[in-house]
Design a protein around this motif. Structure first.
Motif, PDB file in Angstrom:
ATOM      1  N   PHE A   1      14.420   6.112 -18.507  1.00 21.07           N
ATOM      2  CA  PHE A   1      15.043   5.219 -17.526  1.00 21.07           C
ATOM      3  C   PHE A   1      14.232   5.184 -16.241  1.00 21.07           C
ATOM      4  N   LYS A   2      13.849   6.334 -15.705  1.00 23.36           N
ATOM      5  CA  LYS A   2      13.088   6.392 -14.459  1.00 23.36           C
ATOM      6  C   LYS A   2      11.809   5.565 -14.577  1.00 23.36           C
ATOM      7  N   GLN A   3      11.120   5.708 -15.691  1.00 20.89           N
ATOM      8  CA  GLN A   3       9.878   4.976 -15.911  1.00 20.89           C
ATOM      9  C   GLN A   3      10.154   3.480 -16.043  1.00 20.89           C
ATOM     10  N   GLY A   4      11.115   3.117 -16.879  1.00 29.50           N
ATOM     11  CA  GLY A   4      11.394   1.709 -17.123  1.00 29.50           C
ATOM     12  C   GLY A   4      11.981   0.994 -15.926  1.00 29.50           C
TER      13      GLY A   4
ATOM     14  N   ASP B   1       0.832  -1.199   0.000  1.00 30.68           N
ATOM     15  CA  ASP B   1       0.000   0.000   0.000  1.00 30.68           C
ATOM     16  C   ASP B   1       0.868   1.250   0.000  1.00 30.68           C
ATOM     17  N   ALA B   2       1.924   1.262   0.813  1.00 32.58           N
ATOM     18  CA  ALA B   2       2.832   2.411   0.872  1.00 32.58           C
ATOM     19  C   ALA B   2       3.519   2.632  -0.471  1.00 32.58           C
ATOM     20  N   ILE B   3       3.929   1.542  -1.123  1.00 31.79           N
ATOM     21  CA  ILE B   3       4.591   1.656  -2.417  1.00 31.79           C
ATOM     22  C   ILE B   3       3.644   2.258  -3.449  1.00 31.79           C
ATOM     23  N   TYR B   4       2.399   1.852  -3.414  1.00 26.94           N
ATOM     24  CA  TYR B   4       1.408   2.420  -4.336  1.00 26.94           C
ATOM     25  C   TYR B   4       1.321   3.940  -4.166  1.00 26.94           C
ATOM     26  N   HIS B   5       1.202   4.414  -2.929  1.00 28.05           N
ATOM     27  CA  HIS B   5       1.097   5.854  -2.687  1.00 28.05           C
ATOM     28  C   HIS B   5       2.393   6.574  -3.056  1.00 28.05           C
ATOM     29  N   PHE B   6       3.528   5.933  -2.821  1.00 26.16           N
ATOM     30  CA  PHE B   6       4.813   6.513  -3.207  1.00 26.16           C
ATOM     31  C   PHE B   6       4.877   6.713  -4.721  1.00 26.16           C
ATOM     32  N   LEU B   7       4.501   5.699  -5.482  1.00 27.96           N
ATOM     33  CA  LEU B   7       4.572   5.790  -6.933  1.00 27.96           C
ATOM     34  C   LEU B   7       3.593   6.825  -7.482  1.00 27.96           C
ATOM     35  N   LYS B   8       2.425   6.931  -6.868  1.00 29.11           N
ATOM     36  CA  LYS B   8       1.480   7.976  -7.271  1.00 29.11           C
ATOM     37  C   LYS B   8       2.077   9.356  -7.011  1.00 29.11           C
TER      38      LYS B   8
ATOM     39  N   ASN C   1      15.244   0.985  -5.672  1.00 26.48           N
ATOM     40  CA  ASN C   1      15.399  -0.452  -5.454  1.00 26.48           C
ATOM     41  C   ASN C   1      15.173  -0.837  -3.996  1.00 26.48           C
ATOM     42  N   ASP C   2      15.668  -0.022  -3.058  1.00 26.09           N
ATOM     43  CA  ASP C   2      15.454  -0.300  -1.636  1.00 26.09           C
ATOM     44  C   ASP C   2      13.967  -0.320  -1.305  1.00 26.09           C
TER      45      ASP C   2
ATOM     46  N   THR D   1      11.387   1.559 -12.772  1.00 25.29           N
ATOM     47  CA  THR D   1      10.292   1.253 -11.845  1.00 25.29           C
ATOM     48  C   THR D   1       9.407   0.148 -12.388  1.00 25.29           C
ATOM     49  N   ALA D   2       9.062   0.236 -13.685  1.00 28.34           N
ATOM     50  CA  ALA D   2       8.191  -0.773 -14.293  1.00 28.34           C
ATOM     51  C   ALA D   2       8.816  -2.154 -14.233  1.00 28.34           C
ATOM     52  N   TRP D   3      10.133  -2.226 -14.432  1.00 30.69           N
ATOM     53  CA  TRP D   3      10.804  -3.529 -14.386  1.00 30.69           C
ATOM     54  C   TRP D   3      10.608  -4.193 -13.033  1.00 30.69           C
ATOM     55  N   HIS D   4      10.791  -3.449 -11.957  1.00 29.70           N
ATOM     56  CA  HIS D   4      10.609  -4.008 -10.618  1.00 29.70           C
ATOM     57  C   HIS D   4       9.176  -4.502 -10.417  1.00 29.70           C
ATOM     58  N   LEU D   5       8.207  -3.720 -10.876  1.00 24.36           N
ATOM     59  CA  LEU D   5       6.803  -4.103 -10.689  1.00 24.36           C
ATOM     60  C   LEU D   5       6.451  -5.354 -11.487  1.00 24.36           C
TER      61      LEU D   5
END
Length: 401
Positions: A362-365, A41-48, A265-266, A367-371
């Motif tokens: 890069f920033k977009q990709g 849930d925290a990660i979702y709000h962070f990414l938003k 990544n952390d 993050t997307a790779w991790h998800l």
């Protein structure tokens, strides 16, 4: 980029009180599952808050064919695993290049895919005992001019040589910066595996008086070498052998770029590290260091010491600040130049636009790779983001600009 809420307000919610611990050893399976749920849930709000919109990258069939050929010819022998066993790290290696560097040429993509695959083969314990025993000597033997002590080490050294030649084609110093990052990664991995000496298994019991007080910068230092950020940062700004952003436009920001690579990544790897009971990651080391320094928690008014909740909130805040700072430096900076008028674009304008495009992709990709990578257990976050933005967006591989 709107921010739904600031990170301190987010982590102040009572549901995040499950993070008020300092040692993952003291958690049972039910507590770990609860932490993974609230962290998603925290990660979702962070990414938003970071303005992220989820994407799925198209597969690069030529890159995949070449990477699998290389693995069949060399990596199977060096690791003692057949190609089917190596499939998980090959898939991660190839998708790193597909997602991180959508505008890169084939040869640069292949180099980064091979480097990532080799790094993962060490990190995921695909190496035979003889190769693992040689890892601490790998860089030492390079500087002594000695041949590698194992076939896998020889492959890693060859990859570094190829990286140096490719990314140093226009400026040898840039190739060297990334190459030393690869070499330091192996030393960092070996050091991290020895951190059990600093992190005794305590079964949730703490004795700060006997706990070594590591200096405050140590967690960031060890994180900086184990994450191998230099090669990945250098690769952002050089899409082809003959095209690169002049280093004067990005090198001043590279400390923030590297910190952001590590922080993202952390943040995105924390759920899996809780599940694994990892004691040597950035969050665990930082929490222990702050407690040894007697830092009070920001979330508890009873004089309690710093906890994992404090470290996570601090990491989220720093990462968001970094992302917004880099966006201003690269993306807003290029827009300012565009607004200065003129019919013929200047070299500075074109270079700045290229830097902005490459950083944003890069920033977009990244993050997307991790998800999209199953090892991080972030499927629920991905599905939630897809539900908000509609069906998953796809981007086409550039294969060079």
């Amino acid at each position: 980029m709107g921010m739904d809420m600031d990170m301190f307000t987010l982590f102040s919610d009572e549901k995040y009180s499950c993070l008020d611990y300092h040692d993952v050893d003291g958690l049972d399976d039910a507590e770990k599952r609860e932490i993974m749920e609230v962290m998603n849930d925290a990660i979702y709000h962070f990414l938003k808050a970071a303005g992220y919109i989820h994407i799925n990258q198209e597969k690069d069939t030529l890159l995949r064919a070449r990477l699998w050929e290389w693995a069949e010819a060399e990596l199977t022998s060096a690791t003692g695993h057949d190609i089917n066993s190596l499939e998980p790290i090959l898939e991660q290696g190839v998708t790193v290049s597909e997602y991180y560097y959508p505008f890169a040429s084939h040869e640069l993509r292949l180099c980064m895919a091979q480097g990532t695959t080799l790094a993962l083969s060490a990190d995921d314990f695909f190496l035979p005992p003889a190769a693992r025993e040689e890892l601490p000597y790998l860089q030492c033997r390079i500087w002594q001019g000695l041949p590698p002590g194992h076939e896998w080490c020889g492959m890693f050294v060859d990859m570094i040589k190829d990286f140096t030649e490719l990314y140093g084609a226009q400026d040898p110093l840039i190739g060297t910066l990334g190459a030393t990052g690869w070499a330091n990664y192996i030393d960092g991995w070996c050091l991290e595996s020895r951190l059990s000496y600093f992190s005794p298994r305590s079964n949730g019991k703490e004795n700060i008086a006997s706990d070594p007080c590591l200096v405050e910068g140590f967690p960031s230092y060890i994180r900086g070498i184990t994450g191998a950020p230099w090669p990945y940062a250098v690769a952002i700004f050089k899409p082809t052998r003959g095209i690169e952003v002049p280093y004067r436009l990005w090198l001043p920001y590279v400390p923030v770029v590297i910190a952001t690579i590590n922080f993202i990544n952390d943040i995105l790897s924390f759920p899996k590290e809780v599940l694994k009971g990892d004691l040597s990651n950035y969050v665990s080391l930082t929490t222990r260091t702050r407690r040894a320094m007697r830092c009070p928690s920001r979330f508890r008014g009873d004089g309690s010491l710093w906890t994992v909740r404090d470290t996570l909130c601090d990491t989220y805040e720093k990462c968001l600040n970094n992302i917004h700072s880099l966006d201003r430096a690269f993306i807003v900076g290029s827009a300012d130049l565009a607004g200065n008028g003129g019919t013929t674009p200047t070299r500075e304008f074109l270079d700045t636009m290229l830097a902005a495009t490459l950083w944003a992709s890069f920033k977009q990709g990244y993050t997307a790779w991790h998800l999209n990578c199953g090892r991080y257990y972030l499927q629920s976050v991905r599905h939630r983001l897809e539900a908000v933005s509609g069906k998953p967006q796809h981007t086409t591989n550039g294969n060079g600009v």
